[in-house]
Design a protein around this motif. Structure first.
Motif, PDB file in Angstrom:
ATOM      1  N   SER A 166       0.114  59.712  43.321  1.00 24.22           N
ATOM      2  CA  SER A 166       1.478  60.155  43.526  1.00 24.22           C
ATOM      3  C   SER A 166       2.256  59.085  42.637  1.00 24.22           C
ATOM      4  O   SER A 166       1.838  57.893  42.244  1.00 24.22           O
ATOM      5  CB  SER A 166       1.961  59.644  44.690  1.00 24.22           C
ATOM      6  N   ILE A 167       3.420  59.466  41.661  1.00 26.26           N
ATOM      7  CA  ILE A 167       3.967  58.499  40.566  1.00 26.26           C
ATOM      8  C   ILE A 167       5.512  58.498  41.384  1.00 26.26           C
ATOM      9  O   ILE A 167       5.949  59.369  41.623  1.00 26.26           O
ATOM     10  CB  ILE A 167       3.957  59.287  39.363  1.00 26.26           C
ATOM     11  N   GLU A 168       5.874  57.205  41.128  1.00 22.39           N
ATOM     12  CA  GLU A 168       7.306  56.773  41.552  1.00 22.39           C
ATOM     13  C   GLU A 168       7.914  56.108  40.381  1.00 22.39           C
ATOM     14  O   GLU A 168       7.317  55.177  39.698  1.00 22.39           O
ATOM     15  CB  GLU A 168       7.233  55.975  42.716  1.00 22.39           C
ATOM     16  N   LEU A 169       8.910  56.532  39.836  1.00 22.45           N
ATOM     17  CA  LEU A 169       9.831  55.991  38.906  1.00 22.45           C
ATOM     18  C   LEU A 169      11.118  55.519  39.381  1.00 22.45           C
ATOM     19  O   LEU A 169      11.786  56.494  39.893  1.00 22.45           O
ATOM     20  CB  LEU A 169       9.735  56.753  37.734  1.00 22.45           C
ATOM     21  N   ALA A 170      11.717  54.443  39.006  1.00 23.10           N
ATOM     22  CA  ALA A 170      13.104  54.160  39.231  1.00 23.10           C
ATOM     23  C   ALA A 170      13.600  54.680  38.086  1.00 23.10           C
ATOM     24  O   ALA A 170      13.448  54.632  36.907  1.00 23.10           O
ATOM     25  CB  ALA A 170      13.101  52.441  39.361  1.00 23.10           C
ATOM     26  N   THR A 171      14.842  55.362  38.476  1.00 25.77           N
ATOM     27  CA  THR A 171      15.615  55.840  37.399  1.00 25.77           C
ATOM     28  C   THR A 171      17.108  55.484  37.323  1.00 25.77           C
ATOM     29  O   THR A 171      17.585  54.902  38.304  1.00 25.77           O
ATOM     30  CB  THR A 171      15.668  57.654  37.609  1.00 25.77           C
ATOM     31  N   LYS A 172      17.714  55.334  35.976  1.00 26.58           N
ATOM     32  CA  LYS A 172      19.167  55.067  35.857  1.00 26.58           C
ATOM     33  C   LYS A 172      19.953  56.478  36.359  1.00 26.58           C
ATOM     34  O   LYS A 172      20.963  55.986  36.927  1.00 26.58           O
ATOM     35  CB  LYS A 172      19.442  54.666  34.505  1.00 26.58           C
ATOM     36  N   GLU A 173      19.741  57.530  35.955  1.00 23.12           N
ATOM     37  CA  GLU A 173      20.500  58.644  36.469  1.00 23.12           C
ATOM     38  C   GLU A 173      19.447  59.764  37.209  1.00 23.12           C
ATOM     39  O   GLU A 173      18.061  59.600  37.275  1.00 23.12           O
ATOM     40  CB  GLU A 173      20.764  59.550  35.203  1.00 23.12           C
ATOM     41  N   SER A 174      19.940  60.535  38.086  1.00 24.76           N
ATOM     42  CA  SER A 174      19.426  61.483  38.767  1.00 24.76           C
ATOM     43  C   SER A 174      18.540  62.368  37.996  1.00 24.76           C
ATOM     44  O   SER A 174      18.914  63.050  36.780  1.00 24.76           O
ATOM     45  CB  SER A 174      20.374  62.368  39.495  1.00 24.76           C
ATOM     46  N   VAL A 175      17.250  62.672  38.344  1.00 25.92           N
ATOM     47  CA  VAL A 175      16.213  63.453  37.515  1.00 25.92           C
ATOM     48  C   VAL A 175      15.711  64.155  38.414  1.00 25.92           C
ATOM     49  O   VAL A 175      14.990  63.585  39.525  1.00 25.92           O
ATOM     50  CB  VAL A 175      15.190  62.464  36.806  1.00 25.92           C
ATOM     51  N   ASN A 176      15.271  65.420  37.923  1.00 28.35           N
ATOM     52  CA  ASN A 176      14.537  66.390  38.946  1.00 28.35           C
ATOM     53  C   ASN A 176      13.167  66.699  38.260  1.00 28.35           C
ATOM     54  O   ASN A 176      12.446  67.297  39.007  1.00 28.35           O
ATOM     55  CB  ASN A 176      15.429  67.458  39.661  1.00 28.35           C
ATOM     56  N   THR A 177      13.247  66.861  36.893  1.00 25.66           N
ATOM     57  CA  THR A 177      12.190  66.982  36.135  1.00 25.66           C
ATOM     58  C   THR A 177      12.270  66.172  34.692  1.00 25.66           C
ATOM     59  O   THR A 177      13.678  66.493  34.162  1.00 25.66           O
ATOM     60  CB  THR A 177      11.815  68.691  35.960  1.00 25.66           C
ATOM     61  N   ASN A 178      11.203  66.220  33.964  1.00 30.29           N
ATOM     62  CA  ASN A 178      11.521  65.800  32.808  1.00 30.29           C
ATOM     63  C   ASN A 178      10.107  66.153  31.948  1.00 30.29           C
ATOM     64  O   ASN A 178       9.108  65.369  32.076  1.00 30.29           O
ATOM     65  CB  ASN A 178      11.683  64.149  32.610  1.00 30.29           C
ATOM     66  N   MET A 179      10.339  67.426  31.232  1.00 23.89           N
ATOM     67  CA  MET A 179       9.039  68.137  30.560  1.00 23.89           C
ATOM     68  C   MET A 179       8.538  66.945  29.433  1.00 23.89           C
ATOM     69  O   MET A 179       7.411  66.808  29.298  1.00 23.89           O
ATOM     70  CB  MET A 179       9.426  69.344  30.003  1.00 23.89           C
ATOM     71  N   GLU A 180       9.422  66.364  28.827  1.00 23.80           N
ATOM     72  CA  GLU A 180       8.901  65.303  27.769  1.00 23.80           C
ATOM     73  C   GLU A 180       7.935  64.070  28.407  1.00 23.80           C
ATOM     74  O   GLU A 180       6.921  63.834  27.872  1.00 23.80           O
ATOM     75  CB  GLU A 180       9.996  64.765  26.823  1.00 23.80           C
ATOM     76  N   LEU A 181       8.528  63.888  29.501  1.00 24.56           N
ATOM     77  CA  LEU A 181       7.633  62.775  30.253  1.00 24.56           C
ATOM     78  C   LEU A 181       6.362  63.292  30.951  1.00 24.56           C
ATOM     79  O   LEU A 181       5.299  62.653  30.517  1.00 24.56           O
ATOM     80  CB  LEU A 181       8.409  62.159  31.476  1.00 24.56           C
ATOM     81  N   PHE A 182       6.398  64.700  31.282  1.00 21.17           N
ATOM     82  CA  PHE A 182       5.304  65.120  31.673  1.00 21.17           C
ATOM     83  C   PHE A 182       4.150  65.402  30.547  1.00 21.17           C
ATOM     84  O   PHE A 182       3.123  65.212  30.551  1.00 21.17           O
ATOM     85  CB  PHE A 182       5.400  66.302  32.501  1.00 21.17           C
TER      86      PHE A 182
END
Length: 103
Positions: A13-29
Motif C-alpha cells: 500500500s502506498i500513501e502520498l500526501a498531496t497538495k491538491e485532490s488526486v484520484n489517479t496519476n498515470m505519470e506517477l504510476f
C-alpha cells in the motif's frame, strides 16, 4: 499476498500526501513501474484500489501495488520496493510525503 496465473503477487500500500485532490496519476504510476522494473524488483505489476482521504488535516492519495517476479520472487520485498522508489517524489511537485507498507 495473492495468487494469479501461477504467480504470487505481494501487495504493498502506498500513501502520498498531496497538495491538491488526486484520484489517479498515470505519470506517477508509469514512473513507479519504470523504477521497479529498472531495479529488477518485479516482472509484473498491477495497481488498484485508488483512494482519496484525509488524515490529521492532510489530503492523502493511496493505492495498492500488486507486485510479482516470475524469475526471482524473493526480490519483491519492502526493502527493495522502498529503495527503488527512493527519490520518486522529487519529480512530482504535488506530493510531499510517501509511506510504503507491506500487506
Amino acid at each position: 499476498m495473492c495468487t494469479a496465473c501461477d504467480e504470487t503477487y505481494k501487495i504493498f500500500s502506498i500513501e502520498l500526501a498531496t497538495k491538491e485532490s488526486v484520484n489517479t496519476n498515470m505519470e506517477l504510476f508509469k514512473e513507479i513501474a519504470h523504477r521497479l522494473f529498472q531495479n529488477k524488483v518485479i516482472s509484473n505489476i498491477n495497481i488498484d484500489n485508488n483512494r482519496i482521504y484525509n488524515i490529521n488535516g492532510k489530503q492523502m492519495f493511496g493505492f495498492d501495488l500488486h507486485l510479482g517476479n516470475t524469475k526471482n520472487p524473493l526480490t519483491v520485498n519492502l526493502a527493495n520496493v522502498e529503495k527503488a522508489l527512493d527519490g520518486l517524489l522529487d519529480h512530482f511537485e504535488n506530493y510531499s510525503e510517501m509511506n510504503v507498507k507491506s500487506n
